[in-house]
Design a protein around this motif. Sequence first.
Motif, PDB file in Angstrom:
ATOM      1  N   THR A  45       0.827  -1.206   0.000  1.00  0.00           N
ATOM      2  CA  THR A  45       0.000   0.000   0.000  1.00  0.00           C
ATOM      3  C   THR A  45       0.862   1.257   0.000  1.00  0.00           C
ATOM      4  N   GLY A  46       0.675   2.068  -1.010  1.00  0.00           N
ATOM      5  CA  GLY A  46       1.406   3.324  -1.108  1.00  0.00           C
ATOM      6  C   GLY A  46       0.932   4.325  -0.073  1.00  0.00           C
ATOM      7  N   HIS A  47       1.873   5.105   0.448  1.00  0.00           N
ATOM      8  CA  HIS A  47       1.536   6.175   1.379  1.00  0.00           C
ATOM      9  C   HIS A  47       2.562   7.293   1.283  1.00  0.00           C
ATOM     10  N   LYS A  48       2.076   8.518   1.500  1.00  0.00           N
ATOM     11  CA  LYS A  48       2.903   9.714   1.389  1.00  0.00           C
ATOM     12  C   LYS A  48       2.311  10.796   2.279  1.00  0.00           C
ATOM     13  N   ARG A  49       3.171  11.513   2.989  1.00  0.00           N
ATOM     14  CA  ARG A  49       2.721  12.650   3.810  1.00  0.00           C
ATOM     15  C   ARG A  49       2.532  13.861   2.905  1.00  0.00           C
ATOM     16  N   LEU A  50       1.359  14.476   2.992  1.00  0.00           N
ATOM     17  CA  LEU A  50       1.080  15.701   2.252  1.00  0.00           C
ATOM     18  C   LEU A  50       1.305  16.930   3.124  1.00  0.00           C
ATOM     19  N   GLU A  51       0.858  16.835   4.379  1.00  0.00           N
ATOM     20  CA  GLU A  51       1.084  17.920   5.335  1.00  0.00           C
ATOM     21  C   GLU A  51       0.948  17.365   6.740  1.00  0.00           C
ATOM     22  N   ALA A  52       1.508  18.094   7.704  1.00  0.00           N
ATOM     23  CA  ALA A  52       1.448  17.653   9.096  1.00  0.00           C
ATOM     24  C   ALA A  52       1.636  18.856  10.000  1.00  0.00           C
ATOM     25  N   SER A  53       1.125  18.732  11.213  1.00  0.00           N
ATOM     26  CA  SER A  53       1.323  19.775  12.212  1.00  0.00           C
ATOM     27  C   SER A  53       2.762  19.729  12.715  1.00  0.00           C
ATOM     28  N   ALA A  54       3.213  20.813  13.305  1.00  0.00           N
ATOM     29  CA  ALA A  54       4.583  20.895  13.817  1.00  0.00           C
ATOM     30  C   ALA A  54       4.846  19.849  14.896  1.00  0.00           C
ATOM     31  N   ASP A  55       3.800  19.476  15.640  1.00  0.00           N
ATOM     32  CA  ASP A  55       3.971  18.505  16.734  1.00  0.00           C
ATOM     33  C   ASP A  55       3.643  17.063  16.311  1.00  0.00           C
ATOM     34  N   PHE A  56       3.508  16.829  15.001  1.00  0.00           N
ATOM     35  CA  PHE A  56       3.152  15.494  14.514  1.00  0.00           C
ATOM     36  C   PHE A  56       4.234  14.478  14.829  1.00  0.00           C
ATOM     37  N   ARG A  57       3.815  13.359  15.431  1.00  0.00           N
ATOM     38  CA  ARG A  57       4.668  12.189  15.688  1.00  0.00           C
ATOM     39  C   ARG A  57       3.800  10.959  15.466  1.00  0.00           C
ATOM     40  N   ILE A  58       4.418   9.936  14.904  1.00  0.00           N
ATOM     41  CA  ILE A  58       3.685   8.709  14.633  1.00  0.00           C
ATOM     42  C   ILE A  58       4.550   7.520  15.038  1.00  0.00           C
ATOM     43  N   ALA A  59       3.905   6.477  15.537  1.00  0.00           N
ATOM     44  CA  ALA A  59       4.594   5.226  15.856  1.00  0.00           C
ATOM     45  C   ALA A  59       4.268   4.236  14.749  1.00  0.00           C
ATOM     46  N   GLY A  60       5.283   3.536  14.278  1.00  0.00           N
ATOM     47  CA  GLY A  60       5.091   2.506  13.272  1.00  0.00           C
ATOM     48  C   GLY A  60       5.541   1.162  13.813  1.00  0.00           C
ATOM     49  N   ALA A  61       4.883   0.089  13.366  1.00  0.00           N
ATOM     50  CA  ALA A  61       5.249  -1.258  13.816  1.00  0.00           C
ATOM     51  C   ALA A  61       4.771  -2.278  12.788  1.00  0.00           C
TER      52      ALA A  61
END
Length: 172
Positions: free
Chosen positions: A105-121
Amino acid sequence: MSDRKKNIETLYFQNNGVIPNHPTLPVLLYKNVWAEEALHAESLLNRHGWGNSWLNGVFNYHHYHSNAHEALAVVSGFVKLILGGEHGQKVYLQTGDVVVLPAGTGHKRLEASADFRIAGAYPGGMSYNTRTGEENDRAKALQEIQEVPIPDTDPVYGQNGPLMEIWSGKKP
């Protein structure tokens, strides 16, 4: 159908010639499931059998993982992603949301807030690759996608979660 399953949005994407996406499994979107526990998202994913985890952001170019499924849990802020490739679907995720991407599955960030954090697993702590749709990778990537097994656990709900039922391998 369980209440948990009703609250999960499913999104299907087709191979677009560059980004393969998954031929049968949908993206699963769990909205606001960890709003109170977002800061602990990485450890919750690990507790539910999804490992090889990290805490960071999402690349700002189209990419996919052909040899592993991926769970992404928003720890803070918001992000707008495009899933499925250049002409895919835009999704808005915020603190407490989790998205599960089947292999390919393709994915791409287009925009995010300054405080954006994500956990991946990844299920069972699988190692993952990062592909960008290069033509010379395509045949191998398509084969790898087919070989990735359905996880033993749901990254949000664990062993009794709805992922395994939803990902039965059949499109509706």
